[in-house]
Design a protein around this motif. Structure first.
Motif, mmCIF file in Angstrom:
data_model
loop_
_atom_site.group_PDB
_atom_site.id
_atom_site.type_symbol
_atom_site.label_atom_id
_atom_site.label_comp_id
_atom_site.label_asym_id
_atom_site.label_seq_id
_atom_site.Cartn_x
_atom_site.Cartn_y
_atom_site.Cartn_z
ATOM 1 N N CYS A 46 29.813 34.857 44.748
ATOM 2 C CA CYS A 46 29.910 36.318 44.788
ATOM 3 C C CYS A 46 28.533 36.947 44.987
ATOM 4 O O CYS A 46 28.389 37.891 45.766
ATOM 5 C CB CYS A 46 30.557 36.843 43.504
ATOM 6 S SG CYS A 46 32.323 36.507 43.402
ATOM 7 N N VAL A 47 27.526 36.426 44.304
ATOM 8 C CA VAL A 47 26.165 36.943 44.459
ATOM 9 C C VAL A 47 25.695 36.745 45.893
ATOM 10 O O VAL A 47 25.131 37.659 46.510
ATOM 11 C CB VAL A 47 25.200 36.269 43.457
ATOM 12 C CG1 VAL A 47 23.752 36.590 43.789
ATOM 13 C CG2 VAL A 47 25.532 36.693 42.033
ATOM 14 N N MET A 48 25.950 35.570 46.444
ATOM 15 C CA MET A 48 25.526 35.280 47.826
ATOM 16 C C MET A 48 26.212 36.209 48.828
ATOM 17 O O MET A 48 25.617 36.594 49.822
ATOM 18 C CB MET A 48 25.842 33.827 48.183
ATOM 19 C CG MET A 48 25.112 32.815 47.338
ATOM 20 S SD MET A 48 23.468 32.454 47.915
ATOM 21 C CE MET A 48 23.801 31.545 49.382
ATOM 22 N N LYS A 49 27.473 36.578 48.546
ATOM 23 C CA LYS A 49 28.228 37.451 49.447
ATOM 24 C C LYS A 49 28.002 38.930 49.142
ATOM 25 O O LYS A 49 28.503 39.789 49.855
ATOM 26 C CB LYS A 49 29.731 37.148 49.352
ATOM 27 C CG LYS A 49 30.107 35.752 49.771
ATOM 28 C CD LYS A 49 29.962 35.585 51.252
ATOM 29 C CE LYS A 49 30.416 34.208 51.703
ATOM 30 N NZ LYS A 49 30.294 34.035 53.135
ATOM 31 N N GLY A 50 27.277 39.219 48.050
ATOM 32 C CA GLY A 50 27.002 40.600 47.687
ATOM 33 C C GLY A 50 28.215 41.338 47.147
ATOM 34 O O GLY A 50 28.353 42.544 47.334
ATOM 35 N N LYS A 52 31.041 41.961 43.758
ATOM 36 C CA LYS A 52 31.248 41.816 42.327
ATOM 37 C C LYS A 52 32.420 40.869 42.107
ATOM 38 O O LYS A 52 33.387 40.866 42.876
ATOM 39 C CB LYS A 52 31.550 43.170 41.686
ATOM 40 C CG LYS A 52 30.374 44.105 41.707
ATOM 41 C CD LYS A 52 30.684 45.375 40.950
ATOM 42 C CE LYS A 52 29.427 46.226 40.905
ATOM 43 N NZ LYS A 52 29.585 47.364 40.019
ATOM 44 N N MET A 53 32.323 40.076 41.049
ATOM 45 C CA MET A 53 33.392 39.115 40.764
ATOM 46 C C MET A 53 34.721 39.827 40.547
ATOM 47 O O MET A 53 35.761 39.358 41.020
ATOM 48 C CB MET A 53 33.038 38.251 39.554
ATOM 49 C CG MET A 53 31.886 37.302 39.805
ATOM 50 S SD MET A 53 31.656 36.060 38.506
ATOM 51 C CE MET A 53 31.370 37.060 37.067
ATOM 52 N N SER A 54 34.702 40.952 39.867
ATOM 53 C CA SER A 54 35.953 41.664 39.605
ATOM 54 C C SER A 54 36.614 42.123 40.903
ATOM 55 O O SER A 54 37.839 42.079 41.033
ATOM 56 C CB SER A 54 35.727 42.844 38.668
ATOM 57 O OG SER A 54 34.798 43.739 39.227
ATOM 58 N N GLN A 55 35.819 42.560 41.874
ATOM 59 C CA GLN A 55 36.390 42.999 43.145
ATOM 60 C C GLN A 55 37.032 41.834 43.890
ATOM 61 O O GLN A 55 38.098 41.989 44.480
ATOM 62 C CB GLN A 55 35.329 43.668 44.022
ATOM 63 C CG GLN A 55 35.886 44.240 45.310
ATOM 64 C CD GLN A 55 37.021 45.225 45.099
ATOM 65 O OE1 GLN A 55 36.974 46.054 44.206
ATOM 66 N NE2 GLN A 55 38.057 45.127 45.904
ATOM 67 N N VAL A 56 36.413 40.670 43.851
ATOM 68 C CA VAL A 56 36.992 39.497 44.517
ATOM 69 C C VAL A 56 38.303 39.111 43.843
ATOM 70 O O VAL A 56 39.298 38.810 44.512
ATOM 71 C CB VAL A 56 35.999 38.312 44.509
ATOM 72 C CG1 VAL A 56 36.650 37.046 45.062
ATOM 73 C CG2 VAL A 56 34.753 38.660 45.306
ATOM 74 N N VAL A 57 38.337 39.149 42.516
ATOM 75 C CA VAL A 57 39.568 38.814 41.791
ATOM 76 C C VAL A 57 40.674 39.805 42.148
ATOM 77 O O VAL A 57 41.814 39.407 42.396
ATOM 78 C CB VAL A 57 39.319 38.781 40.269
ATOM 79 C CG1 VAL A 57 40.619 38.680 39.503
ATOM 80 C CG2 VAL A 57 38.399 37.630 39.908
ATOM 81 N N ILE A 58 40.351 41.090 42.223
ATOM 82 C CA ILE A 58 41.340 42.101 42.599
ATOM 83 C C ILE A 58 41.881 41.819 43.994
ATOM 84 O O ILE A 58 43.093 41.863 44.232
ATOM 85 C CB ILE A 58 40.735 43.517 42.512
ATOM 86 C CG1 ILE A 58 40.504 43.883 41.044
ATOM 87 C CG2 ILE A 58 41.631 44.548 43.201
ATOM 88 C CD1 ILE A 58 39.659 45.124 40.844
ATOM 89 N N GLU A 59 40.999 41.506 44.946
ATOM 90 C CA GLU A 59 41.426 41.195 46.308
ATOM 91 C C GLU A 59 42.345 39.974 46.328
ATOM 92 O O GLU A 59 43.367 39.965 47.022
ATOM 93 C CB GLU A 59 40.211 40.955 47.202
ATOM 94 C CG GLU A 59 39.399 42.199 47.490
ATOM 95 C CD GLU A 59 38.095 41.900 48.218
ATOM 96 O OE1 GLU A 59 37.863 40.743 48.619
ATOM 97 O OE2 GLU A 59 37.292 42.838 48.375
ATOM 98 N N LEU A 60 41.999 38.947 45.572
ATOM 99 C CA LEU A 60 42.820 37.742 45.528
ATOM 100 C C LEU A 60 44.194 38.010 44.907
ATOM 101 O O LEU A 60 45.213 37.501 45.399
ATOM 102 C CB LEU A 60 42.099 36.630 44.765
ATOM 103 C CG LEU A 60 40.857 36.065 45.454
ATOM 104 C CD1 LEU A 60 40.095 35.147 44.502
ATOM 105 C CD2 LEU A 60 41.242 35.327 46.723
ATOM 106 N N ILE A 61 44.237 38.802 43.854
ATOM 107 C CA ILE A 61 45.519 39.147 43.229
ATOM 108 C C ILE A 61 46.379 39.949 44.202
ATOM 109 O O ILE A 61 47.583 39.694 44.342
ATOM 110 C CB ILE A 61 45.304 39.914 41.907
ATOM 111 C CG1 ILE A 61 44.710 38.976 40.852
ATOM 112 C CG2 ILE A 61 46.619 40.525 41.417
ATOM 113 C CD1 ILE A 61 44.282 39.676 39.571
#
Length: 79
Positions: A46-50, A52-61
């Protein structure tokens, strides 16, 4: 005069907070248990892609729900 400044400050702060939170959706906190290694990998990516972890989790859900969620009639939604 100090009282007026304090009142003015608190009024401005109230207005600022109201405007700030008007455009945000209500959220609910969620906790999950994952391995230390998985969390470290996820955080680093997530850091490398810039992102936030929460945003990635929301997108995956959201992606998962699009393919798995049932409609009100009990049928699976088609992709």
């Amino acid at each position: 005069m100090v009282f007026f400044r304090n009142r003015h400050f608190y009024f401005c702060r109230f207005i600022y907070l109201g405007i700030r939170y008007m455009n945000t959706k209500a959220t609910k906190e969620m906790h999950i248990n994952i391995t230390v290694n998985l969390k470290k990998r996820f955080h680093a990516t997530c850091v490398m892609k810039g992102k936030k972890m929460s945003q990635v989790v929301i997108e995956l859900i959201e992606q998962w729900l699009e393919s798995k969620e049932f409609s009100l009639t009990g049928e699976t939604k088609s992709i």
